[in-house]
Design a protein around this motif. Structure first.
Motif, short mmCIF file in Angstrom:
data_model
loop_
_atom_site.label_atom_id
_atom_site.label_comp_id
_atom_site.label_asym_id
_atom_site.label_seq_id
_atom_site.Cartn_x
_atom_site.Cartn_y
_atom_site.Cartn_z
N MET A 110 16.72 64.86 22.47
CA MET A 110 15.55 65.63 22.07
C MET A 110 15.01 65.13 20.74
N VAL A 111 13.69 64.86 20.71
CA VAL A 111 12.99 64.48 19.49
C VAL A 111 11.71 65.29 19.41
N ARG A 112 11.55 66.05 18.35
CA ARG A 112 10.34 66.86 18.18
C ARG A 112 9.19 65.97 17.71
N VAL A 113 8.04 66.12 18.35
CA VAL A 113 6.89 65.32 17.95
C VAL A 113 6.16 65.94 16.76
N ASP A 114 6.50 67.17 16.42
CA ASP A 114 5.83 67.83 15.30
C ASP A 114 6.59 67.66 13.99
N ARG A 115 7.61 66.81 13.99
CA ARG A 115 8.36 66.55 12.77
C ARG A 115 8.48 65.04 12.57
N SER A 116 8.46 64.63 11.32
CA SER A 116 8.55 63.21 11.00
C SER A 116 9.94 62.68 11.34
N PHE A 117 9.98 61.52 11.95
CA PHE A 117 11.25 60.88 12.31
C PHE A 117 11.56 59.83 11.24
N THR A 118 12.47 60.19 10.33
CA THR A 118 12.75 59.35 9.17
C THR A 118 13.88 58.36 9.46
N HIS A 139 22.25 55.13 28.96
CA HIS A 139 22.10 56.37 29.74
C HIS A 139 21.16 57.37 29.09
N ILE A 140 20.46 56.96 28.05
CA ILE A 140 19.63 57.90 27.30
C ILE A 140 18.16 57.78 27.68
N ILE A 141 17.53 58.93 27.81
CA ILE A 141 16.07 59.03 27.88
C ILE A 141 15.63 59.87 26.69
N VAL A 142 14.75 59.34 25.87
CA VAL A 142 14.23 60.11 24.74
C VAL A 142 13.26 61.16 25.29
N LEU A 143 13.55 62.41 25.04
CA LEU A 143 12.72 63.50 25.53
C LEU A 143 11.94 64.08 24.35
N PHE A 144 10.67 63.73 24.27
CA PHE A 144 9.82 64.22 23.19
C PHE A 144 9.42 65.66 23.50
N ASN A 145 9.89 66.56 22.65
CA ASN A 145 9.67 67.98 22.88
C ASN A 145 8.46 68.50 22.10
N PHE A 146 7.93 69.66 22.53
CA PHE A 146 6.74 70.27 21.94
C PHE A 146 5.54 69.33 22.08
N GLY A 147 5.37 68.83 23.29
CA GLY A 147 4.31 67.88 23.57
C GLY A 147 2.91 68.42 23.36
N ASP A 148 2.75 69.76 23.37
CA ASP A 148 1.42 70.32 23.15
C ASP A 148 0.90 70.00 21.76
N TRP A 149 1.80 69.70 20.84
CA TRP A 149 1.40 69.40 19.47
C TRP A 149 0.62 68.09 19.38
N LEU A 150 0.78 67.21 20.36
CA LEU A 150 0.12 65.91 20.33
C LEU A 150 -1.40 66.01 20.48
#
Length: 289
Positions: A110-118, A139-150
């Motif tokens: 899980m990676v939130r799109v509404d927060r900076s990825f430092t 085996h990983i898929i990055v799942l960008f969460n809170f996509g409505d923020w985009l």
């Protein structure tokens, strides 16, 4: 929009249709793992989203014609490296593997799109994930969460604008990613995620994520060894301090040991680490604003 190098995945491989899919949600605290689990399971989702997940949780349901098992895990502190994370959290991050035996088909990071990825967060993610298995990245898929923020911004544009840290993560995961909008009732986003998991399985020759106990035991032994070395260093420091104090007392035997009537200290740390609370404890009845 101009095409991005991050649009290379999924590969052009025939996807296998799985009647059963097992996934594990991983990520920092507050990254929206529980919300994502409920979105994936739909009406079958029952993860608690109003409080922090402190132990593993399992949900299951029929999703797009597949029996899906979702394991929610406690998150790590966003800017804490693996050696700084509480043993409790690291233990429970690994325990859920037995709940989706013989292993998860995909690990959803899980990676939130509404927060900076430092860069600091990138290192924290890498260290925590590599506690699981040396082959974790396949085996990983990055799942960008809170996509409505985009809004009108594409996920590819977001990845490019965030900089090297997020670009490194996406490329380390083989350019596998998906956007999830927890406020959307559309089933297409979940069906598309299931398809990507099946394509991941085809890419891995139908191999699920296997957790080897020997690797975990070796990592724990290394951690215990480092903890022992840290304790030994601390004990030596205390012995040295006592020795120096003894020598000082002897050298000042004819003089009164100097004790300052005033002490000035400064509290330093990141945000929300309890500086004010620590100051109040030190001052006793005094308070810090």
């Amino acid at each position: 929009h101009p095409q991005s190098k991050h649009q290379l995945w999924p590969p052009f491989l025939p996807s296998c249709h799985l009647s059963e899919i097992r996934v594990m949600l991983l990520g920092a605290r507050g990254s929206g793992k529980s919300s994502a689990g409920n979105t994936i399971l739909g009406q079958g989702g029952s993860f608690e989203v109003r409080r922090r997940t402190v132990q593993w949780m399992v949900g299951a349901g029929d999703v797009a014609g597949r029996q899906v098992t979702v394991v929610d895990t406690p998150g790590w502190w966003m800017n804490y490296f693996s050696q700084d994370s509480p043993v409790f959290d690291r233990h429970y991050t690994l325990s859920p593997v037995s709940l989706c035996s013989p292993g998860p088909h995909a690990l959803l990071l899980m990676v939130r799109v509404d927060r900076s990825f430092t860069g600091t967060y990138r290192r924290a993610v890498q260290e925590h994930l590599e506690l699981i298995t040396d082959a974790v990245w396949a085996h990983i898929i990055v799942l960008f969460n809170f996509g409505d923020w985009l809004g009108d911004t594409t996920i590819e544009q977001h990845i490019e604008s965030e900089g090297e840290a997020l670009q490194w993560l996406v490329e380390k995961c083989g350019n596998r990613y998906h956007v999830l909008n927890n406020r959307s009732n559309s089933g297409f986003q979940v069906t598309e995620l299931m398809r990507k998991i099946e394509e991941l399985m085809s890419f891995n020759s139908s191999s699920y994520c296997k957790i080897e106990g020997g690797i975990l035991q070796e990592k724990r032994r290394e951690e215990q060894k480092r903890a022992g070395e840290r304790l030994t260093r601390r004990q030596k420091q205390r012995e040295t301090a006592r020795s120096l104090l003894g020598e000082l007392n002897q050298s000042l035997s004819k003089w009164e040991l100097y004790c300052p009537s005033e002490l000035r200290i400064m509290l330093l740390s990141g945000r929300n680490t309890g500086r004010s609370s620590a100051g109040n404890t030190i001052l006793g009845r005094g308070t810090l604003k």
